[in-house]
Motif scaffolding. Structure first.
Motif: not given
Length: 724
Positions: A170, A189, A241, A244
């Motif tokens: 991150e 991720l 995520w 996003q």
């Protein structure tokens, strides 16, 4: 029994391995839409070469993974690279992945060898930018990102070393926007971060497009991938995520936006198409993650290269000009039916004939053919065409022809240099060349004996052909040769090559800074010629205005502002302007260092009926130039480096104090996890040996990097040390 059991396991794994991570296929006939010309770019030690090695292994292009620390990688095949554990020379390798044929250029990360990155980005279609999950966005990361921006190269991101202590996906992800001006979009991720001994170690990746957990078998070094549904403890974070990612997709794709407004699921192919479009438009950068050393996350990255990075067909047609009509713009499309056109981007000298690396932009290049080099106005022979492996010809890679969109090695040319165009002899075009940074450091060398002198000259000439940022100029007054490069490491590598690789007995002197000269103010005056030569009275007057530009690093510019009614013949007028330009190229008034940051306007002229010829106006122009520089106040400029030091906070005070003693200006300090990053601007003269000094100050726990930042006025005592 053990062998039978192992085979059954292998068959089981292969049967359930997802087909989007394909096994190796031999390269088929070139389909331009399936070609990917990519580069791996990053800060030093981010893991570029390890990523490259893992790609070669997973694609089947090699059967064992090389290790940088063992000196067994394909692309770092030079002894100097293996000894230092860093990439110095760009290397090209080819591999096939699914339907795609990939030309991959592995580039150096050290700033001294940034020219290798420059020449590669000039000819590439896309790039993979590698970041260390621990160190994040570093100084050279910014440099290579800006280089990619300059050449408008689409890129994807790989956050590497997720299994290292202090890794943070991150933190790196969030730095890409503010520090690089990018817009990262995570398509993966990490599951966990850090080595095995931490509470939540890195152990796989989440595919945010398909919402699947991908785990990579260590026994097969990452070749076998297991895909499963997400466990409940990972689902919520992944959903955030993914949302996003979809927000970026909605901005790019109207189809995706329409489906979202109807509360319908966005199909996989729509997501991938939108991400590809955004990547090609350079509005987003898809982000992957993993550990190249352990083969985790590299297969999805390789698939991402095909899915998101452009083929030659996705890039604009290359533009150049007609060598016979420089104002006429020409273009070439990546089409084998168009006239042949290519760019020489690297030359590797060899006894059997120099190896010319060429990017083919249009048409087809055939073996035993003739091409034109418009930059040199010479015809060149193409005796042999080879595929490239690392920095050598592929042993089994000689081919009869190469088509548009590909990269190859050619043997036969003799006149072209790096950045030159080669093209069809009947359809000429000259493409923009490659611009390289000016050298900042010099060193005097001389052969131990006259017997070594000729061999030294030949070797230096060969090194100049290979490295466009290397300079070598003979100084006949002192009997030495001045070699120049991009930094201490660059010159050190040259020194080792001369002594170790070529067996030369050479004396080396201390490196010295490459200064420049400029002016401190403006002046307006008249230069004149008023002398008798034989029985001829020569007369000329030239009024010039000399002033500094906004940036002291700007090249000298000369403007012809002579009024139309001045009455000078064109030949005389041109002679006066050319003389000023020639004088400017000859250097400044302090010590003859290159002149920069100066603007010269030729305002007016006066001539007589007789004796005002080209020679007279050249004399007047020379007088105006020298008098103008002196009146405007010569200023010595020293190169300034942008220095970035990463250190534990305990040593920050000592490091800042040492930088200030070196006349550095601290630009910023910021915290990145447990480390503090100090950015400073420091004169190059004061930074010799700094990497060793900073390690000493921090007991080996701090690291530093430098890159050219610009020029500033040198201290008066430095200017006074030179003879006027």
């Amino acid at each position: 029994m053990v062998a039978i059991r192992f085979c059954r396991i292998a068959i089981f794994l292969c049967a359930f391995a997802p087909n989007r991570f394909p096994t190796h296929r031999p390269a088929m006939a070139a389909d331009i839409s399936k070609i990917r010309n990519i580069g791996i770019i990053a800060h030093i030690d981010a893991g570029k070469t390890t990523v490259t090695e893992r790609m070669l292994y997973l694609s089947g292009a090699k059967h064992r993974v090389g290790r940088v620390d063992h000196g067994t990688t394909d692309t770092d095949d030079d002894p100097e690279e293996q000894e230092r554990g860093i990439t110095i020379f760009s290397a090209c390798v080819k591999y096939a992945w699914g339907d795609y044929n990939v030309n991959l250029l592995d580039t150096p990360g050290h700033v001294d060898f940034t020219a290798e990155v420059e020449r590669c980005l000039r000819v590439l279609d896309g790039a993979v930018v590698v970041f260390s999950a621990r160190e994040g966005v570093e100084a050279q990361s910014e440099t290579v990102w800006r280089q990619a921006d300059r050449y408008e190269v689409p890129r994807i991101v790989f956050i590497n070393k997720m299994d290292r202590e202090g890794a943070s996906f991150e933190t790196v992800f969030n730095d890409i926007g503010p520090r690089l001006g990018g817009r990262p979009v995570a398509v993966e991720l990490p599951v966990g971060e850090g080595p095995a001994h931490v509470d939540n170690p890195f152990r796989g990746v989440i595919d945010l497009v398909d919402m699947k957990l991908l785990q990579f078998d260590p026994e097969t070094e990452g070749k076998q991938v297991t895909e499963t549904d997400l466990p409940d403890e990972l689902a919520d974070d992944a959903a955030i995520w993914r949302e996003q990612m979809l927000e970026a997709v909605y901005e790019i794709s109207e189809d995706a936006m329409s489906l979202a407004m109807e509360d319908k699921e966005v199909p996989r192919d729509v997501i991938l198409a939108a991400l590809r479009k955004g990547c090609l438009d350079r509005t987003i950068q898809p982000v992957f993650c993993g550990s190249a050393l352990h083969g985790i996350g590299v297969q999805p990255l390789m698939t991402g290269v095909g899915n998101f990075l452009p083929s030659p067909l996705d890039r604009p047609a290359v533009e150049g000009h007609d060598p016979k009509k420089p104002d006429k713009t020409l273009s070439r499309n990546p089409d084998p039916k168009e006239p042949f056109c290519g760019l020489v981007f690297k030359i590797l000298p060899a006894k059997t004939g120099d190896n010319y690396w060429i990017r083919i932009y249009s048409g087809e290049l055939k073996q035993n053919s003739r091409v034109q080099c418009p930059n040199r106005d010479k015809k060149e022979n193409v005796a042999q065409i080879w595929q490239i492996h690392a920095t050598k010809k592929d042993r089994d890679g000689q081919v009869d022809s190469v088509g548009a969109g590909d990269i190859c090695c050619v043997i036969g040319p003799r006149f072209a240099i790096t950045g030159d165009t080669v093209c069809d002899t009947k359809e000429l075009i000259e493409l923009p060349s490659i611009k390289f940074a000016e050298t900042v450091l010099s060193m005097a060398i001389e052969p131990e004996s006259t017997a070594d002198r000729k061999k030294l000259e030949e070797t230096l000439d060969m090194l100049r052909r290979q490295d466009p940022t290397f300079r070598a100029v003979d100084n006949e007054e002192i009997g030495q040769t001045i070699i120049s490069g991009m930094g201490e490491l660059h010159l050190e590598v040259i020194q080792h090559r001369l002594t170790r690789d070529f067996g030369l007995n050479v004396k080396f002197y201390k490196p010295r800074v490459n200064y420049r000269e400029t002016i401190g103010g403006s002046a307006e005056l008249v230069g004149q010629c008023n002398r008798v030569v034989g029985s001829t009275q020569m007369f000329a007057r030239l009024k010039v205005k000399i002033s500094p530009t906004d940036n002291p690093s700007d090249p000298v510019i000369v403007f012809d502002r002579l009024p139309p009614d001045v009455g000078l013949p064109n030949a005389v007028r041109s002679a006066a302007i050319d003389e000023i330009r020639d004088r400017a190229e000859g250097g400044g008034m302090i010590a003859g260092f290159p002149l920069s940051g100066v603007r010269i306007d030729v305002m007016d002229a006066e001539m007589a009926e007789e004796g005002s010829d080209e020679v007279a106006f050249r004399i007047a122009a020379g007088d105006a130039f020298e008098s103008g520089l002196q009146a405007a106040g010569p200023v010595l400029l020293e190169p300034v480096m942008r220095v970035e030091v990463t250190t534990p906070e305990d040593y920050m005070g000592e490091i800042v104090g040492d930088l200030q003693q070196r006349r550095a200006i601290i630009a910023s300090t910021e915290s990145r996890g447990a480390m503090t990053v100090i950015t400073a601007h420091a004169p190059l003269k004061e930074m010799f040996g700094y990497s060793g000094a900073v390690r000493s100050l921090s007991q080996g726990r701090a690291g530093s990097s430098m890159e050219p930042y610009g020029y500033q006025a040198a201290p008066k005592e430095d200017a006074d040390s030179f003879q006027y």
